[in-house]
Design a protein around this motif. Sequence first.
Motif, PDB file in Angstrom:
ATOM      1  N   GLU A   1       5.802  -2.154   7.622  1.00  0.00           N
ATOM      2  CA  GLU A   1       5.257  -3.349   8.272  1.00  0.00           C
ATOM      3  C   GLU A   1       4.568  -4.297   7.298  1.00  0.00           C
ATOM      4  OE1 GLU A   1       2.692  -2.257  11.472  1.00  0.00           O
ATOM      5  OE2 GLU A   1       4.168  -0.950  12.443  1.00  0.00           O
ATOM      6  N   LEU A   2       4.398  -3.875   6.055  1.00  0.00           N
ATOM      7  CA  LEU A   2       3.634  -4.682   5.104  1.00  0.00           C
ATOM      8  C   LEU A   2       4.294  -6.034   4.821  1.00  0.00           C
ATOM      9  CD1 LEU A   2       2.262  -2.226   2.401  1.00  0.00           C
ATOM     10  CD2 LEU A   2       0.950  -3.751   3.866  1.00  0.00           C
ATOM     11  N   ALA A   3       5.599  -6.014   4.593  1.00  0.00           N
ATOM     12  CA  ALA A   3       6.282  -7.258   4.227  1.00  0.00           C
ATOM     13  C   ALA A   3       6.116  -8.323   5.306  1.00  0.00           C
ATOM     14  CB  ALA A   3       7.762  -6.985   3.972  1.00  0.00           C
ATOM     15  N   SER A   4       6.122  -7.916   6.574  1.00  0.00           N
ATOM     16  CA  SER A   4       5.978  -8.893   7.652  1.00  0.00           C
ATOM     17  C   SER A   4       4.591  -9.513   7.665  1.00  0.00           C
ATOM     18  CB  SER A   4       6.281  -8.250   9.010  1.00  0.00           C
ATOM     19  OG  SER A   4       5.378  -7.194   9.290  1.00  0.00           O
TER      20      SER A   4
ATOM     21  N   ALA B   1       3.973 -13.450   7.310  1.00  0.00           N
ATOM     22  CA  ALA B   1       3.305 -14.164   8.406  1.00  0.00           C
ATOM     23  C   ALA B   1       2.135 -15.004   7.931  1.00  0.00           C
ATOM     24  CB  ALA B   1       2.825 -13.166   9.457  1.00  0.00           C
ATOM     25  N   CYS B   2       1.494 -14.623   6.844  1.00  0.00           N
ATOM     26  CA  CYS B   2       0.272 -15.313   6.447  1.00  0.00           C
ATOM     27  C   CYS B   2       0.567 -16.665   5.811  1.00  0.00           C
ATOM     28  CB  CYS B   2      -0.565 -14.440   5.511  1.00  0.00           C
ATOM     29  SG  CYS B   2       0.031 -14.338   3.809  1.00  0.00           S
ATOM     30  N   ASP B   3      -0.452 -17.519   5.800  1.00  0.00           N
ATOM     31  CA  ASP B   3      -0.374 -18.812   5.120  1.00  0.00           C
ATOM     32  C   ASP B   3      -0.935 -18.727   3.705  1.00  0.00           C
ATOM     33  OD1 ASP B   3       0.486 -20.825   7.355  1.00  0.00           O
ATOM     34  OD2 ASP B   3      -1.038 -19.557   8.286  1.00  0.00           O
ATOM     35  N   VAL B   4      -1.953 -17.889   3.519  1.00  0.00           N
ATOM     36  CA  VAL B   4      -2.606 -17.729   2.223  1.00  0.00           C
ATOM     37  C   VAL B   4      -2.944 -16.253   2.045  1.00  0.00           C
ATOM     38  CG1 VAL B   4      -4.588 -18.350   0.778  1.00  0.00           C
ATOM     39  CG2 VAL B   4      -3.626 -20.042   2.350  1.00  0.00           C
ATOM     40  N   PHE B   5      -2.746 -15.748   0.823  1.00  0.00           N
ATOM     41  CA  PHE B   5      -3.186 -14.396   0.520  1.00  0.00           C
ATOM     42  C   PHE B   5      -4.478 -14.479  -0.280  1.00  0.00           C
ATOM     43  CE2 PHE B   5      -3.446 -10.571  -2.133  1.00  0.00           C
ATOM     44  CZ  PHE B   5      -3.390  -9.607  -1.139  1.00  0.00           C
ATOM     45  N   CYS B   6      -5.415 -13.557   0.001  1.00  0.00           N
ATOM     46  CA  CYS B   6      -6.723 -13.574  -0.658  1.00  0.00           C
ATOM     47  C   CYS B   6      -6.984 -12.261  -1.387  1.00  0.00           C
ATOM     48  CB  CYS B   6      -7.829 -13.825   0.371  1.00  0.00           C
ATOM     49  SG  CYS B   6      -9.475 -13.944  -0.366  1.00  0.00           S
ATOM     50  N   MET B   7      -7.353 -12.366  -2.650  1.00  0.00           N
ATOM     51  CA  MET B   7      -7.777 -11.223  -3.457  1.00  0.00           C
ATOM     52  C   MET B   7      -9.243 -11.476  -3.824  1.00  0.00           C
ATOM     53  SD  MET B   7      -7.007  -8.364  -5.198  1.00  0.00           S
ATOM     54  CE  MET B   7      -5.213  -8.297  -5.174  1.00  0.00           C
ATOM     55  N   SER B   8     -10.156 -10.852  -3.067  1.00  0.00           N
ATOM     56  CA  SER B   8     -11.579 -11.195  -3.160  1.00  0.00           C
ATOM     57  C   SER B   8     -12.376 -10.241  -4.049  1.00  0.00           C
ATOM     58  CB  SER B   8     -12.199 -11.211  -1.759  1.00  0.00           C
ATOM     59  OG  SER B   8     -11.978  -9.974  -1.091  1.00  0.00           O
TER      60      SER B   8
ATOM     61  N   ALA C   1      14.461  -7.079   9.411  1.00  0.00           N
ATOM     62  CA  ALA C   1      13.559  -7.254  10.551  1.00  0.00           C
ATOM     63  C   ALA C   1      12.255  -7.947  10.168  1.00  0.00           C
ATOM     64  CB  ALA C   1      13.246  -5.889  11.175  1.00  0.00           C
ATOM     65  N   CYS C   2      12.085  -8.248   8.882  1.00  0.00           N
ATOM     66  CA  CYS C   2      10.808  -8.775   8.419  1.00  0.00           C
ATOM     67  C   CYS C   2      10.427 -10.072   9.113  1.00  0.00           C
ATOM     68  CB  CYS C   2      10.857  -8.980   6.907  1.00  0.00           C
ATOM     69  SG  CYS C   2       9.366  -9.711   6.210  1.00  0.00           S
ATOM     70  N   SER C   3      11.352 -11.026   9.205  1.00  0.00           N
ATOM     71  CA  SER C   3      11.035 -12.333   9.801  1.00  0.00           C
ATOM     72  C   SER C   3      10.728 -12.208  11.284  1.00  0.00           C
ATOM     73  CB  SER C   3      12.193 -13.302   9.574  1.00  0.00           C
ATOM     74  OG  SER C   3      12.330 -13.590   8.199  1.00  0.00           O
ATOM     75  N   LEU C   4      11.425 -11.332  11.970  1.00  0.00           N
ATOM     76  CA  LEU C   4      11.158 -11.126  13.400  1.00  0.00           C
ATOM     77  C   LEU C   4       9.777 -10.521  13.595  1.00  0.00           C
ATOM     78  CD1 LEU C   4      14.614  -9.749  14.636  1.00  0.00           C
ATOM     79  CD2 LEU C   4      13.650 -12.027  15.047  1.00  0.00           C
ATOM     80  N   GLN C   5       9.438  -9.557  12.764  1.00  0.00           N
ATOM     81  CA  GLN C   5       8.117  -8.937  12.860  1.00  0.00           C
ATOM     82  C   GLN C   5       7.026  -9.937  12.501  1.00  0.00           C
ATOM     83  OE1 GLN C   5       8.496  -5.637  10.176  1.00  0.00           O
ATOM     84  NE2 GLN C   5       9.628  -4.362  11.634  1.00  0.00           N
ATOM     85  N   ALA C   6       7.294 -10.801  11.525  1.00  0.00           N
ATOM     86  CA  ALA C   6       6.310 -11.811  11.136  1.00  0.00           C
ATOM     87  C   ALA C   6       6.074 -12.807  12.272  1.00  0.00           C
ATOM     88  CB  ALA C   6       6.776 -12.543   9.877  1.00  0.00           C
ATOM     89  N   ALA C   7       7.135 -13.209  12.940  1.00  0.00           N
ATOM     90  CA  ALA C   7       6.991 -14.135  14.069  1.00  0.00           C
ATOM     91  C   ALA C   7       6.177 -13.504  15.195  1.00  0.00           C
ATOM     92  CB  ALA C   7       8.374 -14.548  14.581  1.00  0.00           C
ATOM     93  N   ALA C   8       6.416 -12.210  15.435  1.00  0.00           N
ATOM     94  CA  ALA C   8       5.646 -11.510  16.469  1.00  0.00           C
ATOM     95  C   ALA C   8       4.175 -11.424  16.080  1.00  0.00           C
ATOM     96  CB  ALA C   8       6.234 -10.114  16.691  1.00  0.00           C
TER      97      ALA C   8
END
Length: 354
Positions: A259-262, A266-273, A178-185
């Motif tokens: 829900e974390l994987a979605s 969904a993101c374009d970039v991940f940030c570790m600040s 379900a990850c891709s469906l949740q990401a699209a949502a």
Amino acid sequence: MRVLQLSKFYPPVAGGIESVAWELTEGLRRHGVAVDVLCSHSRYPGVAEHLPGGGEIRRAGKLGTVMSTSIAPSMPWHLARMARHSDIVHLHMPDPMAAAAFWLARPACRLVVHWHSDVIRQRRALWAYEPLQDWLLGRADAVVATSPPYAQASRPLARWRDKVEVVPIGISDNRGEACSLQAAALRRRFRDRRLVFALGRMTYYKGFDVLIEAAAALPDDCAVLIGGDGELLERFRSMVNHLGLAGKVHLLGHIPDHELASHFEACDVFCMSSTVRAEAYGVAMLEAMVMGKPIVATDLPGSGVPWVNRDGETGYNVPAGDRAALAGALARLLTDDALRARCGAATSKSSAAR
């Protein structure tokens, strides 16, 4: 063989060390090793749980917290009892309560100390804690450090370098169907804007205040999603409103595990600040790498963060606390599709190699 994992907390309590303890427990169990877990509970009294297929999770009742340390008086007794049936105790540090429990119980089995981080913030208490910490490292049969930079920079480990082995942290790919469906949502929820995702406990060293300030300089068709709960959440929410960024920065609070994987997908970039070396590795970056996401992180000297995220290859590392540099690196990846794809492919390759 039977291994006892001794950790400050254990899932469903969220955190980097907790996730490592879980990954090791499940990985050992898959290879036929019997594993038990001893940790602090989030409250009093404690509870006992049973792992499927055998094994005990004992959460020792916590009376309170002193300087970020759980006070669980029954832990030494539980450790003495559980260690009698164990060949190895695998102790995750820093955790003064677990270290004290081991000193009091004095189990005869072998000891592996997993050194996740030095004590950074509570340095005023080190005069009392250092003798115990040094005793524990001396008693250890082996010490595991998570990256070469941290092993080399750690002052407490300097005396015991002959028993230190570097074992990088790894994670499972837990994406469900379900990850891709949740990401699209999720992308539809934020009107298909380009998304920056950050994740972590709302605490002093994560640098979320720097990320919030940096968001003001990002293109208007971008949104910054920050997941996690903690003591500074309300302060950061007030900061977002004060800066007029409520439409661009979204503090999501606790995100359930399923829900974390979605969110990563969904993101374009991940940030570790993160701004302080208390961020010793950055396990959340591995989750982004599994999803093939480019990363913007901070160049923390003596930390594993810039070792995990290879500057110019899997993303960019910028000076810690520099909101302009952070915004610039994020904007560059967000606006350059080819660069973003190239760095994302590199993170996928890197995660597979680990």
